[in-house]
Enzyme design. Structure first.
Site, PDB file in Angstrom:
ATOM      1  N   CYS A 262     -27.850   1.490 -17.543  1.00  0.00           N
ATOM      2  CA  CYS A 262     -26.515   1.954 -17.181  1.00  0.00           C
ATOM      3  C   CYS A 262     -25.468   1.092 -17.868  1.00  0.00           C
ATOM      4  O   CYS A 262     -25.585  -0.130 -17.903  1.00  0.00           O
ATOM      5  CB  CYS A 262     -26.360   1.885 -15.668  1.00  0.00           C
ATOM      6  SG  CYS A 262     -24.680   2.165 -15.078  1.00  0.00           S
TER       7      CYS A 262
ATOM      8  N   CYS B 205     -22.214  -1.911 -15.876  1.00  0.00           N
ATOM      9  CA  CYS B 205     -22.159  -3.364 -15.690  1.00  0.00           C
ATOM     10  C   CYS B 205     -22.653  -4.076 -16.944  1.00  0.00           C
ATOM     11  O   CYS B 205     -23.595  -3.620 -17.598  1.00  0.00           O
ATOM     12  CB  CYS B 205     -23.012  -3.800 -14.507  1.00  0.00           C
ATOM     13  SG  CYS B 205     -22.379  -3.264 -12.900  1.00  0.00           S
TER      14      CYS B 205
ATOM     15  N   CYS C 100     -26.231   1.858  -6.578  1.00  0.00           N
ATOM     16  CA  CYS C 100     -25.164   1.156  -7.288  1.00  0.00           C
ATOM     17  C   CYS C 100     -24.607   0.097  -6.342  1.00  0.00           C
ATOM     18  O   CYS C 100     -23.914   0.429  -5.376  1.00  0.00           O
ATOM     19  CB  CYS C 100     -24.055   2.096  -7.746  1.00  0.00           C
ATOM     20  SG  CYS C 100     -22.731   1.219  -8.620  1.00  0.00           S
TER      21      CYS C 100
ATOM     22  N   GLN D 206      -6.023   1.387  -7.252  1.00  0.00           N
ATOM     23  CA  GLN D 206      -6.722   0.148  -7.563  1.00  0.00           C
ATOM     24  C   GLN D 206      -8.176   0.298  -7.135  1.00  0.00           C
ATOM     25  O   GLN D 206      -8.498   0.960  -6.149  1.00  0.00           O
ATOM     26  CB  GLN D 206      -6.076  -1.040  -6.855  1.00  0.00           C
ATOM     27  CG  GLN D 206      -4.628  -1.282  -7.254  1.00  0.00           C
ATOM     28  CD  GLN D 206      -4.459  -1.701  -8.710  1.00  0.00           C
ATOM     29  OE1 GLN D 206      -5.425  -2.040  -9.394  1.00  0.00           O
ATOM     30  NE2 GLN D 206      -3.224  -1.663  -9.194  1.00  0.00           N
TER      31      GLN D 206
ATOM     32  N   PHE E  19       6.000   1.768 -13.455  1.00  0.00           N
ATOM     33  CA  PHE E  19       4.630   2.294 -13.474  1.00  0.00           C
ATOM     34  C   PHE E  19       4.089   2.255 -12.040  1.00  0.00           C
ATOM     35  O   PHE E  19       3.008   1.755 -11.763  1.00  0.00           O
ATOM     36  CB  PHE E  19       3.723   1.482 -14.413  1.00  0.00           C
ATOM     37  CG  PHE E  19       4.248   1.325 -15.816  1.00  0.00           C
ATOM     38  CD1 PHE E  19       4.022   2.300 -16.775  1.00  0.00           C
ATOM     39  CD2 PHE E  19       4.967   0.192 -16.174  1.00  0.00           C
ATOM     40  CE1 PHE E  19       4.496   2.148 -18.075  1.00  0.00           C
ATOM     41  CE2 PHE E  19       5.451   0.032 -17.465  1.00  0.00           C
ATOM     42  CZ  PHE E  19       5.213   1.007 -18.417  1.00  0.00           C
TER      43      PHE E  19
ATOM     44  N   GLU F  40       7.914   6.225 -12.450  1.00  0.00           N
ATOM     45  CA  GLU F  40       6.552   6.658 -12.797  1.00  0.00           C
ATOM     46  C   GLU F  40       6.644   7.979 -13.553  1.00  0.00           C
ATOM     47  O   GLU F  40       7.505   8.808 -13.250  1.00  0.00           O
ATOM     48  CB  GLU F  40       5.728   6.822 -11.513  1.00  0.00           C
ATOM     49  CG  GLU F  40       4.400   7.522 -11.644  1.00  0.00           C
ATOM     50  CD  GLU F  40       3.435   6.793 -12.548  1.00  0.00           C
ATOM     51  OE1 GLU F  40       2.875   7.450 -13.449  1.00  0.00           O
ATOM     52  OE2 GLU F  40       3.240   5.573 -12.353  1.00  0.00           O
TER      53      GLU F  40
ATOM     54  N   ASP G  66       3.280  -2.667 -13.626  1.00  0.00           N
ATOM     55  CA  ASP G  66       1.817  -2.591 -13.648  1.00  0.00           C
ATOM     56  C   ASP G  66       1.406  -1.431 -14.549  1.00  0.00           C
ATOM     57  O   ASP G  66       1.052  -0.356 -14.076  1.00  0.00           O
ATOM     58  CB  ASP G  66       1.290  -2.396 -12.226  1.00  0.00           C
ATOM     59  CG  ASP G  66      -0.239  -2.380 -12.159  1.00  0.00           C
ATOM     60  OD1 ASP G  66      -0.884  -2.722 -13.176  1.00  0.00           O
ATOM     61  OD2 ASP G  66      -0.784  -2.024 -11.099  1.00  0.00           O
TER      62      ASP G  66
ATOM     63  N   CYS H 122      -4.417  -5.118 -16.301  1.00  0.00           N
ATOM     64  CA  CYS H 122      -5.878  -5.090 -16.343  1.00  0.00           C
ATOM     65  C   CYS H 122      -6.388  -5.406 -17.747  1.00  0.00           C
ATOM     66  O   CYS H 122      -7.572  -5.224 -18.031  1.00  0.00           O
ATOM     67  CB  CYS H 122      -6.406  -3.727 -15.883  1.00  0.00           C
ATOM     68  SG  CYS H 122      -5.858  -2.347 -16.922  1.00  0.00           S
TER      69      CYS H 122
END
Length: 413
Positions: free
Chosen positions: A68, A71, A145, A245, A272, A292, A340, A366
């Site tokens: 997978c 990860c 998972c 999030q 945002f 936004e 953000d 991020c």
């Protein structure tokens, strides 16, 4: 043909990096200091065997790890994993000549991710539902998972049956699943045409299985229960496939940092803003202007505000901040700003902020690379960087969230 490599370090995507003839070679699932054999194709290689394992290597938490692509680092000891993830932020800042104190990584618990984007496809052997193999279009069928909330994992057989029922295409399609207070919110994308018979079957299935909502390409098929999430004390009904999030705990940590830094502000711009995860919390103490470009997300934020009690005024503006950022003059109406943006960052908006006199700014990101770029712009505009807090809400992946707090000294008159 296999070759032997000695892993020097981890790359930005969590791959082991080794020196090879003609340049560096990237080998997923290998750790620094290990001697491995791998099959090389250009600058990448598939791990075949670990000949000399690192003392940092541990047994992965999931049977699918290595196949997978969800990860990258389940095989790395926790403390070393957290140090590496924090270092990603440090190095990104350093690349822009920003020497800042970066706080220890805020850890993420397993079994807490509340949203997932699955890929599905009908095959001769049956319906596949899972995540894509690393750097591949191949779907790895999921049986477990450890990252996702248990209620999503428990629903995998149901979601696979739903994919079978919805599928009207030979191509892969996508299923976004979000765990809400009302149940699972499922959004199908590119599953094919839904005729009247298929629609009735999907409605019956969703009601029978207790889904909160089922949508297809943003069209609501059925909504037995309004899917609800809570931002602070405010309940919000996000639109189908809305951005949230990844974990509630990470969201709460980010919101606490944002609110703490902006506690002295009386009028705040949330840029945002999405569905209002920051705006509706901040409105408990300050007026907030939420900006936004997603009209549906903005409408959800506005409804949440109108049905809430005890909030100060919240206004909403639909605006593409990439094409038309708030100008320095417009920003003068605020004494606090939080932004953000998506992974591309907020370069043009940062340039306008740098020209403004807004005293308090919070940058949430991020992507450490674009965060560092945007911070450099703000620092060159006179802001002082007070702190940077990395937050791990994308467990065992190379992605890391960060919250940066900035202040601009007031000009002396």
């Amino acid at each position: 043909m296999s070759n032997r490599f000695v892993i020097d370090r981890l790359g930005a995507q969590g791959d082991g990096i080794a020196a090879g003839e003609g340049g560096e070679v990237f080998i997923p699932f290998a750790l620094p200091g290990e001697t491995v054999t791998a099959a090389r194709v250009k600058d990448r290689a598939d791990l075949i065997a670990v000949l000399d394992p690192s003392p940092l290597r541990v047994d992965p938490a999931c049977r699918h790890f290595g196949a997978c692509g969800g990860c990258a680092l389940q095989h790395m000891q926790d403390e070393a994993y957290r140090a590496w993830k924090r270092e990603r932020v440090v190095l990104a800042l350093r690349s822009r000549k920003i020497e800042a104190e970066v706080a220890p990584l805020v850890a993420c618990r397993s079994g807490t991710r509340r949203r997932a984007a699955f890929t599905a496809r009908r095959t001769e052997a049956g319906m596949l539902l899972g995540f894509n193999r690393h750097l591949s279009a191949e779907i790895v069928p999921l049986e477990e998972c450890p990252v996702l909330l248990p209620e999503i994992v428990a629903a995998l057989p149901t979601l696979r049956a739903l994919a079978e029922l919805a599928c009207a295409t030979p191509k892969p399609f996508h299923m976004a699943v979000t765990a809400t207070a009302s149940g699972l919110d499922v959004a199908l994308h590119d599953a094919g045409r839904i005729d009247d018979g298929r629609r009735r079957s999907l409605i019956d299935f969703a009601v029978r299985e207790g889904l909160a909502r089922l949508s297809a390409d943003a069209e609501v098929i059925v909504e037995p229960k309004k899917p609800a999430v809570t931002f602070g004390t405010v309940a919000v009904m996000p639109p189908p496939g809305a951005f949230l999030q990844a974990t509630e705990a990470a969201e709460a940590t980010m919101a606490e940092l944002v609110a703490g830094h902006l506690s002295r502000a009386k009028k705040i711009a949330d840029l945002f803003s999405g569905c209002g995860s920051f705006a509706l919390r901040l409105a408990s103490k300050a007026e907030v202007h939420a900006v936004e470009n997603d009209a549906a997300a903005l409408a959800a934020l506005d409804r949440g505000f109108r049905f809430a009690a005890g909030l100060k005024r919240v206004t909403a503006e639909k605006r593409d901040l990439f094409r038309r950022p708030l100008t320095a003059k417009e920003l003068e109406a605020f004494d606090g700003v939080v932004f953000d943006p998506p992974r591309a960052g907020a370069e043009d908006q940062s340039k306008q902020l740098a020209r403004s006199q807004v005293p308090l700014v919070v940058a949430v990101s991020c992507n450490p690379v674009t965060l560092a770029r945007d911070l450099r712009i703000l620092l060159d505009g006179g802001y002082a960087l007070k702190s940077v807090v990395p937050i791990d809400q994308f467990l065992w992946s190379p992605h890391v969230e960060a919250v940066a707090l900035l202040e601009k000294p007031r000009k002396k008159r």
